[in-house]
Design a protein around this motif. Structure first.
Motif, short mmCIF file in Angstrom:
data_model
loop_
_atom_site.label_atom_id
_atom_site.label_comp_id
_atom_site.label_asym_id
_atom_site.label_seq_id
_atom_site.Cartn_x
_atom_site.Cartn_y
_atom_site.Cartn_z
N SER A 67 0.71 -1.25 -0.03
CA SER A 67 -0.06 -0.13 -0.15
C SER A 67 0.83 1.24 -0.09
O SER A 67 0.52 2.31 -0.60
CB SER A 67 -1.01 -0.05 1.16
OG SER A 67 -0.23 0.05 2.31
N GLY A 68 1.86 1.29 0.74
CA GLY A 68 2.94 2.30 0.76
C GLY A 68 3.63 2.52 -0.71
O GLY A 68 3.79 3.77 -1.21
N LEU A 69 4.00 1.47 -1.36
CA LEU A 69 4.69 1.65 -2.57
C LEU A 69 3.50 2.04 -3.76
O LEU A 69 3.97 2.84 -4.57
CB LEU A 69 5.21 0.34 -2.84
CG LEU A 69 5.86 0.27 -4.27
CD1 LEU A 69 7.12 1.33 -4.32
CD2 LEU A 69 6.39 -1.12 -4.52
N GLU A 70 2.35 1.77 -3.41
CA GLU A 70 1.33 2.11 -4.47
C GLU A 70 1.17 3.59 -4.52
O GLU A 70 0.96 4.45 -5.53
CB GLU A 70 -0.25 1.42 -4.15
CG GLU A 70 -0.16 -0.13 -4.54
CD GLU A 70 -1.29 -0.88 -4.14
OE1 GLU A 70 -2.05 -0.32 -3.35
OE2 GLU A 70 -1.53 -1.89 -4.64
N MET A 71 0.83 4.31 -2.85
CA MET A 71 0.71 5.66 -3.03
C MET A 71 2.07 6.18 -3.30
O MET A 71 2.03 7.35 -4.08
CB MET A 71 0.49 5.99 -1.52
CG MET A 71 0.29 7.52 -1.19
SD MET A 71 -1.13 8.15 -2.24
CE MET A 71 -2.34 7.28 -1.41
N ASN A 72 3.23 5.83 -3.09
CA ASN A 72 4.33 6.63 -3.66
C ASN A 72 4.44 6.19 -5.26
O ASN A 72 5.05 7.50 -5.76
CB ASN A 72 5.71 5.81 -3.12
CG ASN A 72 6.17 6.50 -1.64
OD1 ASN A 72 6.61 7.53 -1.57
ND2 ASN A 72 5.77 5.64 -0.64
N THR A 73 4.10 5.28 -5.71
CA THR A 73 4.14 5.36 -7.13
C THR A 73 3.21 6.16 -7.55
O THR A 73 3.60 6.92 -8.72
CB THR A 73 3.69 3.79 -7.71
OG1 THR A 73 4.89 2.93 -7.03
CG2 THR A 73 3.60 3.57 -8.88
N VAL A 74 2.08 6.46 -7.07
CA VAL A 74 1.11 7.64 -7.70
C VAL A 74 1.75 8.81 -7.53
O VAL A 74 1.70 9.65 -8.99
CB VAL A 74 -0.50 7.54 -7.03
CG1 VAL A 74 -1.19 8.94 -6.99
CG2 VAL A 74 -1.07 6.42 -7.20
N TRP A 75 2.36 9.26 -6.59
CA TRP A 75 2.88 10.62 -6.23
C TRP A 75 4.28 10.73 -7.51
O TRP A 75 4.25 11.55 -7.93
CB TRP A 75 3.43 11.06 -4.81
CG TRP A 75 2.04 11.31 -4.26
CD1 TRP A 75 1.20 10.63 -3.50
CD2 TRP A 75 1.55 12.70 -4.43
NE1 TRP A 75 0.28 11.38 -3.30
CE2 TRP A 75 0.21 12.65 -3.69
CE3 TRP A 75 1.91 13.74 -5.27
CZ2 TRP A 75 -0.48 13.82 -3.55
CZ3 TRP A 75 1.11 14.88 -5.27
CH2 TRP A 75 -0.09 14.81 -4.39
#
Length: 187
Positions: A67-75
């Motif tokens: 979930s953290g990597l998903e949010m970082n990937t979005v940003w």
């Protein structure tokens, strides 16, 4: 350097017409170099990878979790979108200002010098803002992260200085003089 007006900036030998597009292109290209090399290939950081230690209270998105990597990937994607728009804007401004002898512009030390200045400005602004003021990520987090962040700023300053010197060593030229045409400057 090619321009449509051939008018030199007062006090300098370089026409100012490709300075802005060169810098804007350099900002976008510098952002891509950062995002592709440091975010994706080396995976040293992402846009929000240090928000557990940030200075503005952004929720922590641990890049070691899905979930953290998903949010970082979005940003990271938002960041790359801004880089892409910067490159498109720089190309549009360059295209609008240079109507003849475009190949000579792309081989011009002046354009590439201004692009290096833009890349260096990207490093300086992004480094100060994201690494030091906001603290949302660092070049390489962990022991000695301040030295990595300072090195990023030093690289930016060297790119600005080197790009400025490179563009000063280039020769301005008026493409209309090569073809015998003169265009009137449009208001």
């Amino acid at each position: 350097m090619a321009t449509t007006t051939g008018e030199a900036r007062a006090g300098t030998s370089q026409p100012a017409s490709i300075q802005l597009p060169g810098i804007v292109l350099g900002v976008g290209m510098g952002g891509f170099a950062d995002g592709i090399l440091l975010h994706q290939l080396l995976q040293w950081h992402h846009m929000l990878s240090s928000t557990n230690e940030d200075h503005i209270g952004v929720r922590y998105y641990n890049p070691d979790t899905v979930s953290g990597l998903e949010m970082n990937t979005v940003w990271d994607g938002v960041f790359h979108t801004v880089c892409w728009l910067s490159v498109l804007l720089g190309l549009a401004v360059l295209y609008s200002r240079v109507t003849h002898s475009r190949l000579r512009v792309w081989t011009s030390r002046v354009l590439w010098g201004w692009m290096l200045v833009g890349w260096g400005l990207f490093n300086l602004v992004e480094g100060v803002l994201d690494h030091h003021i906001l603290g949302i990520h660092h070049v390489y987090a962990g022991d000695g992260q301040v030295w990595w962040d300072i090195g990023f700023l030093v690289l930016g300053a060297l790119l600005v200085a080197g790009g400025y010197l490179l563009q000063r060593g280039g020769r301005p030229f008026d493409p209309d003089a090569l073809t015998g045409r003169r265009e009137s400057r449009r208001p």
